[in-house]
Design a protein around this motif. Sequence first.
Motif, PDB file in Angstrom:
ATOM      1  N   MET A  13     104.210   2.254  50.741  1.00  0.00           N
ATOM      2  CA  MET A  13     104.004   2.972  49.501  1.00  0.00           C
ATOM      3  C   MET A  13     105.191   2.802  48.552  1.00  0.00           C
ATOM      4  O   MET A  13     105.035   2.784  47.334  1.00  0.00           O
ATOM      5  N   ASN A  14     106.366   2.660  49.106  1.00  0.00           N
ATOM      6  CA  ASN A  14     107.570   2.605  48.296  1.00  0.00           C
ATOM      7  C   ASN A  14     108.217   1.226  48.247  1.00  0.00           C
ATOM      8  O   ASN A  14     109.288   1.065  47.660  1.00  0.00           O
ATOM      9  N   ASN A  20     108.739  -2.790  47.284  1.00  0.00           N
ATOM     10  CA  ASN A  20     108.479  -3.712  46.180  1.00  0.00           C
ATOM     11  C   ASN A  20     107.564  -4.820  46.682  1.00  0.00           C
ATOM     12  O   ASN A  20     107.435  -5.047  47.876  1.00  0.00           O
ATOM     13  N   PHE A  80     104.193  -4.662  49.239  1.00  0.00           N
ATOM     14  CA  PHE A  80     103.230  -3.712  48.692  1.00  0.00           C
ATOM     15  C   PHE A  80     102.071  -4.500  48.101  1.00  0.00           C
ATOM     16  O   PHE A  80     101.879  -4.573  46.893  1.00  0.00           O
ATOM     17  N   ALA A 111      98.896   1.585  52.106  1.00  0.00           N
ATOM     18  CA  ALA A 111      98.659   2.404  50.918  1.00  0.00           C
ATOM     19  C   ALA A 111      97.578   1.818  50.030  1.00  0.00           C
ATOM     20  O   ALA A 111      96.687   2.533  49.564  1.00  0.00           O
ATOM     21  N   LEU A 121      97.491   5.576  43.504  1.00  0.00           N
ATOM     22  CA  LEU A 121      98.714   4.991  44.059  1.00  0.00           C
ATOM     23  C   LEU A 121      99.947   5.641  43.448  1.00  0.00           C
ATOM     24  O   LEU A 121     100.943   5.894  44.142  1.00  0.00           O
ATOM     25  N   ALA A 122      99.901   5.935  42.148  1.00  0.00           N
ATOM     26  CA  ALA A 122     101.034   6.599  41.495  1.00  0.00           C
ATOM     27  C   ALA A 122     101.270   7.985  42.093  1.00  0.00           C
ATOM     28  O   ALA A 122     102.423   8.405  42.305  1.00  0.00           O
ATOM     29  N   LYS A 147     102.917   7.719  45.523  1.00  0.00           N
ATOM     30  CA  LYS A 147     104.336   7.374  45.474  1.00  0.00           C
ATOM     31  C   LYS A 147     105.229   8.594  45.240  1.00  0.00           C
ATOM     32  O   LYS A 147     106.442   8.515  45.423  1.00  0.00           O
ATOM     33  N   LYS A 148     104.638   9.696  44.823  1.00  0.00           N
ATOM     34  CA  LYS A 148     105.407  10.916  44.624  1.00  0.00           C
ATOM     35  C   LYS A 148     105.686  11.648  45.935  1.00  0.00           C
ATOM     36  O   LYS A 148     106.475  12.596  45.975  1.00  0.00           O
ATOM     37  N   ASP A 153     106.891  12.100  49.987  1.00  0.00           N
ATOM     38  CA  ASP A 153     107.869  11.557  50.927  1.00  0.00           C
ATOM     39  C   ASP A 153     107.267  11.617  52.324  1.00  0.00           C
ATOM     40  O   ASP A 153     106.177  12.152  52.523  1.00  0.00           O
TER      41      ASP A 153
END
Length: 209
Positions: A68-69, A71, A75, A81, A100-101, A104-105, A107
């Motif tokens: 998810m985090n 690059n 991803f 994800a 997806l946005a 990404k918020k 954890d």
Amino acid sequence: MRFIKLFEEFVNDIKLNEIGDGGKSFDYTLNKGKLGGYQAYSGKFTTAKNRSYNVTLKDASPNFFTDMNANTPQFGESSHAVRFAGAFRQNDTPGKNELLANLKKLDQSDVAMYDIDFTADGTFKETNDGEMYPVMGTVVKMIKEVYDKESPKKLFIFTFFSYPKPGETAGSANKRTKLYLAFFKMSGMTNFKMAEAQNRVVIAEFEGL
């Protein structure tokens, strides 16, 4: 000659009271431990026909969080994800990007993701042996138990692998995928959304799905 329906032909005959809580199932054990470096729940049960089942619910949330985090190129389309988002937003690119946005918020402490597989007498290929209602009912009860033990989380995902039959393409949706999806939709897990993702059934709870 006695007519025996094919495995996948039972889909239209499934009744709500035949799976899930209060339905047909077997007694089982379910223990939390380590599996290949991952946290996992390992379950076992024996059927009326004396077949021994092993069920594994492996915690894949570290992989999901990394994907998810990450690059690109990690991803990418094969990441946990993106596969998850695509399952619920297959033909909706703006919706997929928004989902997806939102993911990404999160954890890692927000995410519980379990990859599920099970074997009968050590094999993936033939598992139900005419006992698919109680077998799937038992697996459903295990999933609900893990959910109860690991709640609350902002994102809960169970991914269920379906082993392809001869002639079916690995990595693509198959007859078992559709059957498992039908079972889970009738499992009483009404707070979850469910979809196919290649050769997996994805069962998820997340705001905005």
